[in-house]
Scaffold this motif. Structure first.
Motif, mmCIF file in Angstrom:
data_model
loop_
_atom_site.group_PDB
_atom_site.id
_atom_site.type_symbol
_atom_site.label_atom_id
_atom_site.label_comp_id
_atom_site.label_asym_id
_atom_site.label_seq_id
_atom_site.Cartn_x
_atom_site.Cartn_y
_atom_site.Cartn_z
ATOM 1 N N MET A 84 0.845 -1.185 0.000
ATOM 2 C CA MET A 84 0.000 0.000 0.000
ATOM 3 C C MET A 84 0.890 1.249 0.000
ATOM 4 S SD MET A 84 -2.827 1.107 2.803
ATOM 5 C CE MET A 84 -4.389 1.228 2.018
ATOM 6 N N ALA A 85 0.591 2.170 -0.867
ATOM 7 C CA ALA A 85 1.393 3.399 -0.993
ATOM 8 C C ALA A 85 1.163 4.315 0.210
ATOM 9 C CB ALA A 85 1.036 4.130 -2.277
ATOM 10 N N ASN A 86 2.196 5.007 0.609
ATOM 11 C CA ASN A 86 2.110 5.999 1.672
ATOM 12 C C ASN A 86 1.234 7.146 1.178
ATOM 13 O OD1 ASN A 86 2.577 8.101 3.479
ATOM 14 N ND2 ASN A 86 4.721 7.557 3.762
ATOM 15 N N LYS A 87 0.187 7.504 1.936
ATOM 16 C CA LYS A 87 -0.757 8.556 1.522
ATOM 17 C C LYS A 87 -0.059 9.868 1.183
ATOM 18 C CE LYS A 87 -5.068 7.047 2.039
ATOM 19 N NZ LYS A 87 -5.944 6.960 0.924
ATOM 20 N N GLN A 88 1.012 10.187 1.925
ATOM 21 C CA GLN A 88 1.721 11.449 1.716
ATOM 22 C C GLN A 88 2.307 11.540 0.306
ATOM 23 O OE1 GLN A 88 4.946 12.027 4.438
ATOM 24 N NE2 GLN A 88 5.562 13.951 3.535
ATOM 25 N N PHE A 89 2.732 10.397 -0.237
ATOM 26 C CA PHE A 89 3.394 10.416 -1.539
ATOM 27 C C PHE A 89 2.535 9.806 -2.645
ATOM 28 C CE2 PHE A 89 6.836 10.154 1.662
ATOM 29 C CZ PHE A 89 7.338 11.422 1.459
ATOM 30 N N GLU A 90 1.262 9.584 -2.358
ATOM 31 C CA GLU A 90 0.379 8.933 -3.314
ATOM 32 C C GLU A 90 0.316 9.675 -4.652
ATOM 33 O OE1 GLU A 90 -3.975 8.153 -2.495
ATOM 34 O OE2 GLU A 90 -3.012 6.416 -1.583
ATOM 35 N N ASN A 91 0.261 10.974 -4.603
ATOM 36 C CA ASN A 91 0.175 11.769 -5.828
ATOM 37 C C ASN A 91 1.524 12.316 -6.272
ATOM 38 O OD1 ASN A 91 -2.631 11.477 -6.058
ATOM 39 N ND2 ASN A 91 -2.937 13.056 -4.528
ATOM 40 N N GLY A 92 2.577 11.886 -5.642
ATOM 41 C CA GLY A 92 3.911 12.371 -5.991
ATOM 42 C C GLY A 92 4.383 13.445 -5.038
ATOM 43 N N ARG A 93 5.674 13.668 -5.035
ATOM 44 C CA ARG A 93 6.268 14.703 -4.187
ATOM 45 C C ARG A 93 6.219 16.046 -4.902
ATOM 46 N NH1 ARG A 93 11.570 12.224 -1.280
ATOM 47 N NH2 ARG A 93 10.536 10.395 -0.435
ATOM 48 N N THR A 94 6.038 17.085 -4.110
ATOM 49 C CA THR A 94 6.024 18.435 -4.678
ATOM 50 C C THR A 94 7.442 18.831 -5.059
ATOM 51 O OG1 THR A 94 4.120 19.067 -3.347
ATOM 52 C CG2 THR A 94 5.499 20.857 -4.202
ATOM 53 N N ILE A 95 7.584 19.379 -6.248
ATOM 54 C CA ILE A 95 8.872 19.921 -6.685
ATOM 55 C C ILE A 95 8.650 21.335 -7.212
ATOM 56 C CG2 ILE A 95 9.952 17.706 -7.235
ATOM 57 C CD1 ILE A 95 9.454 18.405 -10.216
ATOM 58 N N PHE A 116 1.110 29.033 -6.200
ATOM 59 C CA PHE A 116 1.835 28.523 -7.369
ATOM 60 C C PHE A 116 0.993 27.567 -8.200
ATOM 61 C CE2 PHE A 116 5.357 29.804 -4.571
ATOM 62 C CZ PHE A 116 6.081 30.569 -5.461
ATOM 63 N N THR A 117 -0.342 27.696 -8.152
ATOM 64 C CA THR A 117 -1.210 26.866 -8.972
ATOM 65 C C THR A 117 -0.880 27.071 -10.451
ATOM 66 O OG1 THR A 117 -2.943 27.087 -7.319
ATOM 67 C CG2 THR A 117 -3.599 26.294 -9.477
ATOM 68 N N ASN A 118 -0.589 28.305 -10.803
ATOM 69 C CA ASN A 118 -0.124 28.637 -12.150
ATOM 70 C C ASN A 118 1.340 29.059 -12.048
ATOM 71 O OD1 ASN A 118 -2.681 28.351 -13.511
ATOM 72 N ND2 ASN A 118 -3.300 30.210 -12.448
ATOM 73 N N PRO A 119 2.110 28.920 -13.130
ATOM 74 C CA PRO A 119 3.509 29.355 -13.082
ATOM 75 C C PRO A 119 3.623 30.817 -12.654
ATOM 76 C CG PRO A 119 3.119 28.093 -15.062
ATOM 77 C CD PRO A 119 1.772 28.315 -14.412
ATOM 78 N N TYR A 120 4.609 31.094 -11.837
ATOM 79 C CA TYR A 120 4.885 32.456 -11.374
ATOM 80 C C TYR A 120 5.997 33.008 -12.248
ATOM 81 C CZ TYR A 120 5.943 36.356 -8.273
ATOM 82 O OH TYR A 120 6.150 37.603 -7.764
ATOM 83 N N LYS A 146 5.407 24.956 -9.946
ATOM 84 C CA LYS A 146 5.208 23.936 -8.914
ATOM 85 C C LYS A 146 4.567 22.728 -9.577
ATOM 86 C CE LYS A 146 2.742 23.166 -4.581
ATOM 87 N NZ LYS A 146 1.830 23.772 -3.602
ATOM 88 N N SER A 147 5.119 21.556 -9.287
ATOM 89 C CA SER A 147 4.615 20.346 -9.931
ATOM 90 C C SER A 147 4.759 19.166 -8.982
ATOM 91 C CB SER A 147 5.393 20.110 -11.226
ATOM 92 O OG SER A 147 4.819 19.058 -11.954
ATOM 93 N N LYS A 148 4.492 17.992 -9.483
ATOM 94 C CA LYS A 148 4.633 16.749 -8.714
ATOM 95 C C LYS A 148 5.641 15.852 -9.427
ATOM 96 C CE LYS A 148 1.402 17.349 -5.575
ATOM 97 N NZ LYS A 148 1.625 17.289 -4.156
ATOM 98 N N CYS A 149 6.453 15.188 -8.621
ATOM 99 C CA CYS A 149 7.424 14.224 -9.131
ATOM 100 C C CYS A 149 6.930 12.841 -8.737
ATOM 101 C CB CYS A 149 8.801 14.512 -8.540
ATOM 102 S SG CYS A 149 10.054 13.351 -9.090
ATOM 103 N N LYS A 150 6.601 12.041 -9.701
ATOM 104 C CA LYS A 150 6.082 10.699 -9.406
ATOM 105 C C LYS A 150 7.221 9.693 -9.329
ATOM 106 C CE LYS A 150 1.499 11.363 -10.993
ATOM 107 N NZ LYS A 150 0.401 10.704 -10.377
ATOM 108 N N SER A 151 7.045 8.735 -8.440
ATOM 109 C CA SER A 151 8.001 7.628 -8.326
ATOM 110 C C SER A 151 7.251 6.327 -8.600
ATOM 111 C CB SER A 151 8.629 7.615 -6.936
ATOM 112 O OG SER A 151 7.645 7.322 -5.975
ATOM 113 N N THR A 152 7.955 5.233 -8.549
ATOM 114 C CA THR A 152 7.337 3.952 -8.816
ATOM 115 C C THR A 152 6.146 3.675 -7.900
ATOM 116 O OG1 THR A 152 9.624 3.241 -9.085
ATOM 117 C CG2 THR A 152 7.974 1.581 -9.386
ATOM 118 N N GLY A 153 6.269 4.095 -6.646
ATOM 119 C CA GLY A 153 5.199 3.865 -5.685
ATOM 120 C C GLY A 153 3.965 4.725 -5.886
#
Length: 78
Positions: free
Chosen positions: A1-12, A56-60, A69-76
């Motif tokens: 089961m994926a960790n809820k904190q990283f379910e949608n990817g890490r913020t970058i 940062f919903t839209n590019p600044y 601001k975006s999300k970085c996805k990993s295998t999990g």
């Protein structure tokens, strides 16, 4: 089961320095707003507390830099 904190990817945060001539130095990526700010204070014409209030919903975009601001996805998270 994926960790809820990283379910949608890490913020970058992607910082593009528009005035930088060398492409390798033009794009920088950070895992936190604080890290980006501390590494590039000379480019930002505002204190960190003010930057933390930007949506940062839209590019600044400014004349000298762009922050995305975006999300970085990993295998999990896929």
């Amino acid at each position: 089961m994926a960790n809820k904190q990283f379910e949608n990817g890490r913020t970058i945060y992607h910082l593009e320095l528009k005035d930088e001539i060398k492409p390798v130095d033009r794009h920088k990526y950070y895992g936190s707003l604080t890290a980006m700010y501390n590494d590039n204070k000379e480019f930002f014409a505002m204190p960190k507390w003010k930057m933390q209030r930007i949506d940062f919903t839209n590019p600044y975009d400014t004349e000298h830099y762009r922050i995305i601001k975006s999300k970085c996805k990993s295998t999990g998270s896929v």
